[in-house]
Write a protein that holds these residues in place. Sequence first.
Motif, short mmCIF file in Angstrom:
data_model
loop_
_atom_site.label_atom_id
_atom_site.label_comp_id
_atom_site.label_asym_id
_atom_site.label_seq_id
_atom_site.Cartn_x
_atom_site.Cartn_y
_atom_site.Cartn_z
N MET A 5 25.94 88.79 46.25
CA MET A 5 26.57 88.01 45.37
C MET A 5 27.97 88.49 45.08
SD MET A 5 23.91 88.54 41.89
CE MET A 5 24.57 89.90 41.21
N THR A 50 27.64 92.98 37.19
CA THR A 50 26.86 92.04 37.84
C THR A 50 24.86 91.89 37.25
OG1 THR A 50 26.42 94.82 38.68
CG2 THR A 50 26.70 93.26 40.73
N LEU A 103 33.96 91.03 37.32
CA LEU A 103 32.72 90.96 38.03
C LEU A 103 31.97 91.91 37.66
CD1 LEU A 103 33.43 90.30 41.76
CD2 LEU A 103 32.91 88.63 39.86
N ASP A 110 25.54 90.64 34.31
CA ASP A 110 25.63 89.74 33.23
C ASP A 110 25.25 88.46 34.28
OD1 ASP A 110 26.52 90.65 31.39
OD2 ASP A 110 28.66 90.09 31.84
N LEU A 111 25.86 88.76 35.74
CA LEU A 111 25.64 88.08 37.17
C LEU A 111 23.90 87.57 37.52
CD1 LEU A 111 28.64 88.30 39.26
CD2 LEU A 111 28.21 86.33 37.98
N ARG A 140 31.65 86.13 45.46
CA ARG A 140 32.49 86.62 44.08
C ARG A 140 34.35 87.56 44.50
NH1 ARG A 140 27.42 85.65 42.63
NH2 ARG A 140 27.79 83.90 40.91
N ASP A 176 22.51 85.79 33.96
CA ASP A 176 22.46 84.43 34.04
C ASP A 176 21.74 83.66 35.36
OD1 ASP A 176 24.28 82.10 33.59
OD2 ASP A 176 24.99 82.19 35.59
N GLU A 177 21.49 84.54 36.20
CA GLU A 177 20.50 84.68 37.95
C GLU A 177 18.93 83.85 37.04
OE1 GLU A 177 21.22 82.95 40.20
OE2 GLU A 177 22.73 84.15 40.93
#
Length: 219
Positions: free
Chosen positions: A70, A34, A32, A36-37, A74, A40-41
Amino acid sequence: MGLLGLILLGAPGSGKGTQAVRLAESYGLQHLSTGDLLRDEVRRGTPLGAEAKDYMDAGQLVPDALILGMVRLRLEAGREKGFLLDGFPRTVAQAEALDGMLAAVGRRLDHVLFLDVPEDELVTRLALRRSCPGCGRVYHLKASPPKAEGRCDGCGQELIQRPDDTESVVRDRLKVYASSTQPLVDYYEARKLLRHVVALGDINAIQAQLRVILGEPGA
Ligand code: AP5
């Protein structure tokens, strides 16, 4: 060994992402990141991405409410695997919230792997980093260059420099790290979870040091 629970802690450019991808693959962990997440958003143009973008471009932290939601989702969804958190937590408030989330889902934190790198090396690494906007692979123009100049080895897309890797934003990110994230070293040291790694030199040799701490997968 039960399911591993790990945090990779370190300044921008300390190699969290580089090491995390390799560890997650060999230990079968849910990775995970954060950062990268959030990227991506932003790429998908979601409301969360729209809210996060200005903070990220300025090198500031995205508000906790967005980050915690977020991560929580996950962690709840990935219970069958161990976890590897990369770029989270970043403040003492996030670390306290993580303690609560893990207790709620019956998961445990085993080690916090602190990648220690001097500031001048961080600045050089971030200036020489190139990233693939397609698959997220990360390169360093000298230490780990792509095979074909300017192209991703994995998916062939043109590599980019992250908007927050410009010199002035890097300076701000390092300040934010020192004031908000560095206190986590003491937070986890006091809980006897911190493992200190001098993360300089060969990428594979650093990975080997991390594996010594964790023990070989499946052992
Ligand atoms: P995020 O993406 O998490 O950025 P970061 O923490 O600043 O870390 P980086 O991705 O820059 O570096 P890294 O340590 O992963 O190093 P890498 O392996 O790429 O966050 C971005 C933004 O999102 C934040 O600024 C914030 O706005 C927001 N955000 C994210 N999480 C948040 C949270 N929890 N709360 C609030 N906001 C949040 O390596 C760097 C370079 O060095 C690469 O080129 C690599 O190839 C090279 N390299 C790696 N190892 C070596 C080595 N041993 N020798 C030489 N080069 C090396």
